[in-house]
Design a protein around this motif. Structure first.
Motif, PDB file in Angstrom:
ATOM      1  N   SER A 134     -33.034  48.458   7.553  1.00 26.98           N
ATOM      2  CA  SER A 134     -31.770  48.160   6.891  1.00 26.98           C
ATOM      3  C   SER A 134     -31.654  48.814   5.526  1.00 26.98           C
ATOM      4  CB  SER A 134     -31.594  46.650   6.761  1.00 26.98           C
ATOM      5  OG  SER A 134     -32.693  46.134   6.061  1.00 26.98           O
ATOM      6  N   SER A 135     -32.795  49.182   4.891  1.00 27.15           N
ATOM      7  CA  SER A 135     -32.704  49.757   3.554  1.00 27.15           C
ATOM      8  C   SER A 135     -31.985  51.111   3.571  1.00 27.15           C
ATOM      9  CB  SER A 135     -34.096  49.912   2.949  1.00 27.15           C
ATOM     10  OG  SER A 135     -34.884  50.699   3.810  1.00 27.15           O
ATOM     11  N   SER A 136     -32.136  51.829   4.667  1.00 29.84           N
ATOM     12  CA  SER A 136     -31.478  53.132   4.707  1.00 29.84           C
ATOM     13  C   SER A 136     -30.144  53.065   5.440  1.00 29.84           C
ATOM     14  CB  SER A 136     -32.396  54.169   5.356  1.00 29.84           C
ATOM     15  OG  SER A 136     -32.929  53.651   6.544  1.00 29.84           O
ATOM     16  N   LEU A 137     -29.668  51.832   5.667  1.00 27.36           N
ATOM     17  CA  LEU A 137     -28.402  51.678   6.381  1.00 27.36           C
ATOM     18  C   LEU A 137     -27.235  51.856   5.399  1.00 27.36           C
ATOM     19  CD1 LEU A 137     -27.366  50.812   9.242  1.00 27.36           C
ATOM     20  CD2 LEU A 137     -27.051  48.553   8.252  1.00 27.36           C
ATOM     21  N   ASN A 138     -26.338  52.749   5.739  1.00 28.31           N
ATOM     22  CA  ASN A 138     -25.165  52.966   4.910  1.00 28.31           C
ATOM     23  C   ASN A 138     -24.011  52.170   5.507  1.00 28.31           C
ATOM     24  OD1 ASN A 138     -22.877  54.042   3.671  1.00 28.31           O
ATOM     25  ND2 ASN A 138     -23.938  55.986   3.278  1.00 28.31           N
ATOM     26  N   PHE A 139     -23.572  51.121   4.812  1.00 27.53           N
ATOM     27  CA  PHE A 139     -22.561  50.205   5.343  1.00 27.53           C
ATOM     28  C   PHE A 139     -21.358  50.199   4.400  1.00 27.53           C
ATOM     29  CE2 PHE A 139     -20.559  46.341   6.708  1.00 27.53           C
ATOM     30  CZ  PHE A 139     -20.966  46.172   8.038  1.00 27.53           C
ATOM     31  N   THR A 140     -20.207  50.728   4.860  1.00 24.80           N
ATOM     32  CA  THR A 140     -19.024  50.832   3.986  1.00 24.80           C
ATOM     33  C   THR A 140     -17.865  50.072   4.594  1.00 24.80           C
ATOM     34  OG1 THR A 140     -19.735  53.138   3.931  1.00 24.80           O
ATOM     35  CG2 THR A 140     -17.911  52.525   2.511  1.00 24.80           C
ATOM     36  N   LYS A 141     -17.121  49.390   3.698  1.00 22.09           N
ATOM     37  CA  LYS A 141     -15.957  48.637   4.188  1.00 22.09           C
ATOM     38  C   LYS A 141     -14.672  49.363   3.796  1.00 22.09           C
ATOM     39  CE  LYS A 141     -17.682  44.603   2.652  1.00 22.09           C
ATOM     40  NZ  LYS A 141     -17.669  43.237   2.149  1.00 22.09           N
ATOM     41  N   TYR A 142     -13.709  49.402   4.684  1.00 18.74           N
ATOM     42  CA  TYR A 142     -12.396  49.995   4.399  1.00 18.74           C
ATOM     43  C   TYR A 142     -11.342  48.991   4.807  1.00 18.74           C
ATOM     44  CZ  TYR A 142     -14.931  54.430   4.231  1.00 18.74           C
ATOM     45  OH  TYR A 142     -15.805  55.414   3.944  1.00 18.74           O
ATOM     46  N   LYS A 143     -10.137  49.191   4.264  1.00 15.43           N
ATOM     47  CA  LYS A 143      -9.031  48.373   4.724  1.00 15.43           C
ATOM     48  C   LYS A 143      -7.962  49.312   5.254  1.00 15.43           C
ATOM     49  CE  LYS A 143      -6.813  44.090   3.726  1.00 15.43           C
ATOM     50  NZ  LYS A 143      -7.414  42.801   3.505  1.00 15.43           N
ATOM     51  N   ILE A 144      -7.756  49.302   6.550  1.00 18.39           N
ATOM     52  CA  ILE A 144      -6.785  50.203   7.166  1.00 18.39           C
ATOM     53  C   ILE A 144      -5.811  49.359   7.964  1.00 18.39           C
ATOM     54  CG2 ILE A 144      -6.477  52.155   8.722  1.00 18.39           C
ATOM     55  CD1 ILE A 144      -9.574  52.617   8.225  1.00 18.39           C
ATOM     56  N   ASN A 145      -4.519  49.615   7.774  1.00 19.08           N
ATOM     57  CA  ASN A 145      -3.465  48.872   8.490  1.00 19.08           C
ATOM     58  C   ASN A 145      -3.690  47.360   8.414  1.00 19.08           C
ATOM     59  OD1 ASN A 145      -2.701  51.405   9.060  1.00 19.08           O
ATOM     60  ND2 ASN A 145      -2.788  51.179  11.308  1.00 19.08           N
ATOM     61  N   ASN A 146      -4.064  46.900   7.218  1.00 21.83           N
ATOM     62  CA  ASN A 146      -4.276  45.473   6.976  1.00 21.83           C
ATOM     63  C   ASN A 146      -5.437  44.870   7.760  1.00 21.83           C
ATOM     64  OD1 ASN A 146      -2.218  45.273   5.115  1.00 21.83           O
ATOM     65  ND2 ASN A 146      -0.699  45.061   6.782  1.00 21.83           N
ATOM     66  N   LYS A 147      -6.293  45.730   8.230  1.00 17.17           N
ATOM     67  CA  LYS A 147      -7.457  45.194   8.928  1.00 17.17           C
ATOM     68  C   LYS A 147      -8.711  45.676   8.232  1.00 17.17           C
ATOM     69  CE  LYS A 147      -5.983  44.283  13.633  1.00 17.17           C
ATOM     70  NZ  LYS A 147      -6.022  44.739  15.004  1.00 17.17           N
ATOM     71  N   ASN A 148      -9.737  44.820   8.220  1.00 15.72           N
ATOM     72  CA  ASN A 148     -11.024  45.223   7.650  1.00 15.72           C
ATOM     73  C   ASN A 148     -11.768  46.084   8.660  1.00 15.72           C
ATOM     74  OD1 ASN A 148     -10.977  44.084   5.116  1.00 15.72           O
ATOM     75  ND2 ASN A 148     -11.517  42.058   5.932  1.00 15.72           N
ATOM     76  N   VAL A 149     -12.235  47.195   8.176  1.00 15.65           N
ATOM     77  CA  VAL A 149     -12.973  48.099   9.057  1.00 15.65           C
ATOM     78  C   VAL A 149     -14.305  48.424   8.406  1.00 15.65           C
ATOM     79  CG1 VAL A 149     -13.006  50.381  10.109  1.00 15.65           C
ATOM     80  CG2 VAL A 149     -10.871  49.119   9.960  1.00 15.65           C
ATOM     81  N   ALA A 150     -15.372  48.436   9.214  1.00 18.73           N
ATOM     82  CA  ALA A 150     -16.697  48.799   8.696  1.00 18.73           C
ATOM     83  C   ALA A 150     -17.138  50.101   9.328  1.00 18.73           C
ATOM     84  CB  ALA A 150     -17.701  47.704   9.004  1.00 18.73           C
ATOM     85  N   VAL A 151     -17.690  50.963   8.480  1.00 15.38           N
ATOM     86  CA  VAL A 151     -18.303  52.190   9.007  1.00 15.38           C
ATOM     87  C   VAL A 151     -19.764  52.153   8.608  1.00 15.38           C
ATOM     88  CG1 VAL A 151     -18.370  54.695   8.840  1.00 15.38           C
ATOM     89  CG2 VAL A 151     -16.175  53.506   8.848  1.00 15.38           C
ATOM     90  N   PHE A 152     -20.658  52.258   9.536  1.00 22.22           N
ATOM     91  CA  PHE A 152     -22.087  52.210   9.167  1.00 22.22           C
ATOM     92  C   PHE A 152     -22.916  53.184   9.986  1.00 22.22           C
ATOM     93  CE2 PHE A 152     -23.247  49.433  12.743  1.00 22.22           C
ATOM     94  CZ  PHE A 152     -22.025  48.822  13.028  1.00 22.22           C
ATOM     95  N   PHE A 153     -23.931  53.710   9.318  1.00 27.60           N
ATOM     96  CA  PHE A 153     -24.844  54.682   9.952  1.00 27.60           C
ATOM     97  C   PHE A 153     -26.093  54.765   9.096  1.00 27.60           C
ATOM     98  CE2 PHE A 153     -21.610  56.784   7.368  1.00 27.60           C
ATOM     99  CZ  PHE A 153     -22.382  57.448   6.429  1.00 27.60           C
ATOM    100  N   ILE A 154     -27.100  55.422   9.602  1.00 25.35           N
ATOM    101  CA  ILE A 154     -28.303  55.697   8.810  1.00 25.35           C
ATOM    102  C   ILE A 154     -28.126  57.069   8.184  1.00 25.35           C
ATOM    103  CG2 ILE A 154     -30.792  56.082   8.885  1.00 25.35           C
ATOM    104  CD1 ILE A 154     -30.985  54.115  11.083  1.00 25.35           C
ATOM    105  N   ASP A 155     -28.213  57.113   6.850  1.00 24.43           N
ATOM    106  CA  ASP A 155     -27.726  58.331   6.206  1.00 24.43           C
ATOM    107  C   ASP A 155     -28.547  59.574   6.535  1.00 24.43           C
ATOM    108  OD1 ASP A 155     -29.732  57.206   4.799  1.00 24.43           O
ATOM    109  OD2 ASP A 155     -28.550  56.794   2.993  1.00 24.43           O
ATOM    110  N   TYR A 156     -29.881  59.446   6.690  1.00 26.99           N
ATOM    111  CA  TYR A 156     -30.653  60.673   6.913  1.00 26.99           C
ATOM    112  C   TYR A 156     -30.598  61.145   8.362  1.00 26.99           C
ATOM    113  CZ  TYR A 156     -34.267  57.267   8.224  1.00 26.99           C
ATOM    114  OH  TYR A 156     -34.937  56.240   8.789  1.00 26.99           O
ATOM    115  N   GLN A 157     -30.025  60.318   9.245  1.00 29.80           N
ATOM    116  CA  GLN A 157     -29.936  60.740  10.640  1.00 29.80           C
ATOM    117  C   GLN A 157     -28.585  61.386  10.961  1.00 29.80           C
ATOM    118  OE1 GLN A 157     -32.859  60.960  12.015  1.00 29.80           O
ATOM    119  NE2 GLN A 157     -32.693  59.548  13.732  1.00 29.80           N
ATOM    120  N   VAL A 158     -27.683  61.315   9.984  1.00 29.14           N
ATOM    121  CA  VAL A 158     -26.320  61.763  10.263  1.00 29.14           C
ATOM    122  C   VAL A 158     -26.011  62.989   9.425  1.00 29.14           C
ATOM    123  CG1 VAL A 158     -23.910  61.136   9.907  1.00 29.14           C
ATOM    124  CG2 VAL A 158     -25.456  59.545  11.011  1.00 29.14           C
TER     125      VAL A 158
END
Lengths: 506, 371
Positions: free
Chosen positions: A36-60
């Protein structure tokens, strides 16, 4: 306690976890995911909905993230915003959905980026994998004078790409397998569907499927797992890092195996003589090709037999040496206080040390080592009265001969065989050598590779295959594939057309 | 016990290899010393005596093929039981196995004697025996295919030894062959009988035949094998007669080994040493075929695992070789084998023939009656 927790985790991980709130998902991932330490977890708000984008940064791969995020953030607000519409809307192919923790974790570590819209039933993921590999370089262990220099790399995709360009045919099959319970690896077997023997393909398929190991370290290790007899000294499959050698064998009806992360491949089934073949024989004129092949063959016998024969003749059967030669051997041995067996073992040991040191040291130092070892130590050993001049020549010849083997694995086997033979010769003389050679022959007769006999065109005898194994003929005489491997399709081209002769002045 | 044998396809051998099996088992220690024994009987017409032996052998093999073809897929053991019933049949089979074992011992002992006289005077019998038995056991544990493979490859390798004979060939004195056609017919017959020990071994055909996959083509390789052995035998005998004088040959025990003594190359001398040692590769096919036949026979007769017979027989051999310390003991054994071998190998199939014929007639009439 740790064990119990792990078990409860794995129980949990198979269940469907959605729908969830974004924060809940984040907590769940951070709690259960060990990386989990290398997990990149970002929250966005699109069309009034909460959206999460997550990935491991060194693998992407960073460059791929832009075309992935942009259409997401600028998503048309008129459309309904669910995972299905998103899957259709994003201009990226190969999107997939997942809804269990196990699935998500597995995909995360293999480099996929996830999008999760709050309260949805599925999370979407796209492979944006980055895979660090080196670009294909020159062959290091098997060097060729003629022919393509490119060698396999650690990336199986690149390797398959290289082979595809070598054999540009729809007939070529790359069958996919995964081997390893703990750390799975991709394994591919390559064969020509209309040529390769069905039984052989089935055998290797079955062996790979039945393999139950935690992980494999690469091709050569997989090769050892799949071989007919693991306790044996002789390699039973032919390993290579040259795509052209791989392609040559596959088109002749053998089966090639590639493993992800390993810059070598292996080819099955093999015979004793396939280790002495080099693709270079094909690139030469047939006379030169035959000469080189026979030379290598003789070198193998020479390398095994010459030192033991010296030991046997010098210890027991000196009557077989003509008197003139015997005098010079006697003179050079006069200063040596040891029996021949000790002398020979000492020098062979020294040579093996040099060779091993040369292989371990960096290239530049290694070259110096060779010179120091070859000239200085050899000369000093003679002057110190440790060995005789003639033995140095004998050992050097046998070492040189063992270098001619194209396959490094097989060369090592030949190196090893010498020692028991020297010891036998030291104890029993020529009888010991004949005993040892007979034992080796019987041993080879008992060996099989993928269930096929190891000595194949000799026993079972197939005279028609001799020109593919022991020598070479002009290509117009090689209209058939080797019968020894029982390919589905024996004929390569029409023999009559190849031999058609034009009349003079036509 | 089944009279006919069912052989799995992966254990079958091609008829082509029968050539090497027959030639491989016939060429052994016999040929080293045989020229003397024949010369004593038939003098300068030894080649005629050998030819008579060859013709007789061909008749016997013909009879063997005839008997085998009366059955679907049978061997000596099955045929015995079929003809004489369970008890006598098994007894005859056991006698055959004992004969095979005894000839194994005689081959081994003769070779050990040669090695001790030529090379290692003080090496005890049991050491040489255990080395040879390691090779034999390792082969027979591989099964019939490895046995045939060893016969084949070792035969091919040892053929190269023949090149050494170029030297005596150049030194022949043609006058040693004259006068020709002096031997009387009984002398020739006695000479032919003296070939019995050297030519023996082809009885393996009666045991290995069910394993042949294409039986239709089996005859040619067998006869070719017999012809090859005969050719080689005549060659070596005639070379010996031409090379040694008539007086000399009568006193030479191992003519073949003395023949190769004079050949030399610029890098190699005393080729007799090398021939004596490489002769190991000539007798290994003999030994493995006999060993395989014995163990297979035990399995057929008493359902004993082949592995067990191998271990047991190796133990017996390792003990038995220590008994033979003097040359005359070995000569006695060899003479005994030669005598019994003559009856078992050459005469017995001819005796079996009428019994097979009568039985065939009875069977066919028995079959025709109810219909």
């Amino acid at each position: 306690m740790w064990n119990r927790r792990k078990r409860s985790q794995s129980d949990q991980s198979d269940e469907v976890i959605f729908p969830l709130k974004i924060d809940e998902l984040k907590n769940l991932l951070v709690e259960t995911f060990v990386n989990s330490s290398s997990l990149n977890f970002t929250k966005y708000k699109i069309n009034n909905k909460n959206v999460a984008v997550f990935f491991i940064d060194y693998q992407v791969e960073g460059a791929k993230l832009g075309p992935f995020l942009e259409p997401l953030l600028e998503f048309d607000s008129d459309k309904e915003f669910t995972y299905q519409t998103l899957l259709n809307g994003l201009p990226l192919s190969t999107g997939s959905t997942s809804n269990t923790l196990k699935d998500i974790q597995k995909k995360l570590i293999s480099g996929e980026a996830f999008i999760y819209i709050e309260k949805e039933k599925q999370a979407i993921s796209y492979p944006l994998t980055i895979k660090e590999t080196r670009s294909p370089g020159k062959a290091e262990t098997e060097s060729l004078v003629l022919g393509p220099k490119i060698a396999f790399t650690e990336s199986i995709l690149k390797n398959m790409n290289i082979i595809r360009w070598q054999i540009n045919s729809t007939d070529l099959v790359f069958e996919e397998f995964t081997v390893g319970k703990q750390a799975p690896r991709e394994v591919r077997i390559a064969y020509m569907k209309s040529v390769a023997n069905e039984d052989d393909v089935n055998t290797i398929r079955q062996r790979i499927k039945e393999l139950d190991v935690d992980q494999i370290e690469g091709t050569i290790v997989l090769k050892q797992y799949l071989e007919d007899s693991q306790t044996n000294l002789f390699p039973q499959f032919d390993e290579t890092e040259l795509p052209d050698r791989f392609a040559y064998n596959v088109t002749r009806g053998k089966i090639g195996v590639l493993v992800d992360g390993s810059p070598t491949s292996f080819i099955a089934p093999a015979t004793l003589f396939s280790f002495l073949e080099s693709t270079e024989d094909l690139y030469m004129r047939w006379q030169a090709g035959s000469f080189l092949r026979i030379l290598r063959f003789l070198a193998m016998f020479f390398s095994i037999l010459v030192t033991p024969t010296y030991v046997a003749a010098a210890t027991y059967q000196y009557a077989i040496i003509p008197s003139q030669l015997l005098v010079s051997i006697g003179q050079s041995r006069a200063a040596v206080p040891f029996p021949p067996i000790f002398e020979a073992l000492l020098l062979e040991f020294l040579l093996e040390l040099l060779r091993e040191a040369g292989a371990r040291l960096p290239t530049k130092v290694g070259q110096t080592m060779g010179i120091v070892g070859g000239i200085v130590i050899g000369q000093a050993a003679v002057e110190a009265g440790l060995t005789s001049n003639i033995l140095i020549i004998v050992v050097a010849m046998s070492a040189l001969s063992s270098f001619t083997t194209p396959s490094y694995l097989f060369g090592t086997t030949i190196r090893l065989i010498r020692f028991p033979l020297i010891i036998l010769a030291g104890f029993l003389g020529l009888a010991g050598i004949v005993f040892g050679v007979s034992f080796l022959l019987i041993h080879l007769l008992r060996l099989t590779s993928l269930g096929r006999p190891y000595l194949v065109p000799i026993y079972p005898l197939r005279l028609a295959d001799f020109n593919k194994v022991f020598f070479r003929t002009p290509f117009s005489y090689e209209s058939k594939r080797a019968k020894s491997y029982r390919p589905k399709d024996l004929i390569r081209f029409n023999k009559k057309d190849a031999k058609q002769k034009r009349d003079i002045d036509e | 016990m089944d009279i006919n044998v069912k052989v799995k396809p992966n254990l079958q051998i091609r008829a082509f290899y029968l050539f090497f099996i027959i030639a491989g088992i016939q060429l052994g220690v016999g040929i080293i010393g045989a020229p003397k024994f024949i010369f004593v009987e038939a003098e300068r017409d030894s080649w005629l005596a050998i030819l008579i032996g060859f013709l007789f052998m061909c008749v016997v093999v013909g009879v063997m093929f005839f008997i085998l073809n009366q059955y679907e897929n049978a061997d000596y053991f099955g045929i015995h039981v079929d003809l004489f019933g369970k008890w006598i049949g098994k007894f005859l089979g056991t006698l055959l196995i004992i004969y095979l074992g005894a000839s194994f011992l005689s081959i081994l002992m003769t070779y050990i004697q040669v090695i001790q006289i030529f090379l290692y005077h003080a090496l005890p019998n049991w050491i040489i025996t255990s080395l040879i038995m390691i090779l034999v056991l390792y082969t027979v544990f591989g099964g019939i295919r490895v046995v045939v493979g060893v016969t084949f490859i070792f035969f091919i390798i040892t053929l190269s030894l023949l090149t050494v004979l170029y030297d005596p060939l150049l030194r022949i004195n043609m006058y040693n062959y004259l006068p020709m056609f002096q031997a009387s017919f009984p002398e020739l017959l006695r000479g032919a009988k003296a070939t019995a020990y050297t030519f023996a071994g082809f009885e393996i055909l009666m045991i290995i035949y069910p394993f042949v996959s294409n039986k239709r083509n089996a005859k040619l390789p067998v006869y070719l094998g017999l012809t090859f052995t005969t050719f080689l035998f005549i060659l070596i005998t005639m070379l010996s007669i031409g090379y040694f004088s008539a007086k000399g040959l009568k006193n030479i025990d191992w003519a073949l080994l003395i023949l190769v003594k004079s050949a030399s190359f610029t890098f190699l001398e005393r080729l007799d040493y090398i021939v004596v040692i490489v002769w190991l590769m000539v007798i290994i096919p003999n030994l493995v075929l006999l060993m395989w036949a014995m163990a297979y026979g035990m399995k057929r007769l008493y359902k004993i695992q082949q592995r067990k017979t191998h271990y047991l027989f190796t133990g017996i051999i390792l003990i038995a070789v220590n008994y033979f310390q003097y040359g005359h003991q070995i000569t006695k054994l060899t003479d005994f084998i030669a005598k019994t071998g003559f009856w078992i190998v050459y005469i017995y199939p001819l005796l079996l023939l009428p019994i097979v014929l009568v039985r065939k007639k009875l069977k066919s009439s028995g079959r025709s009656k109810p219909s």
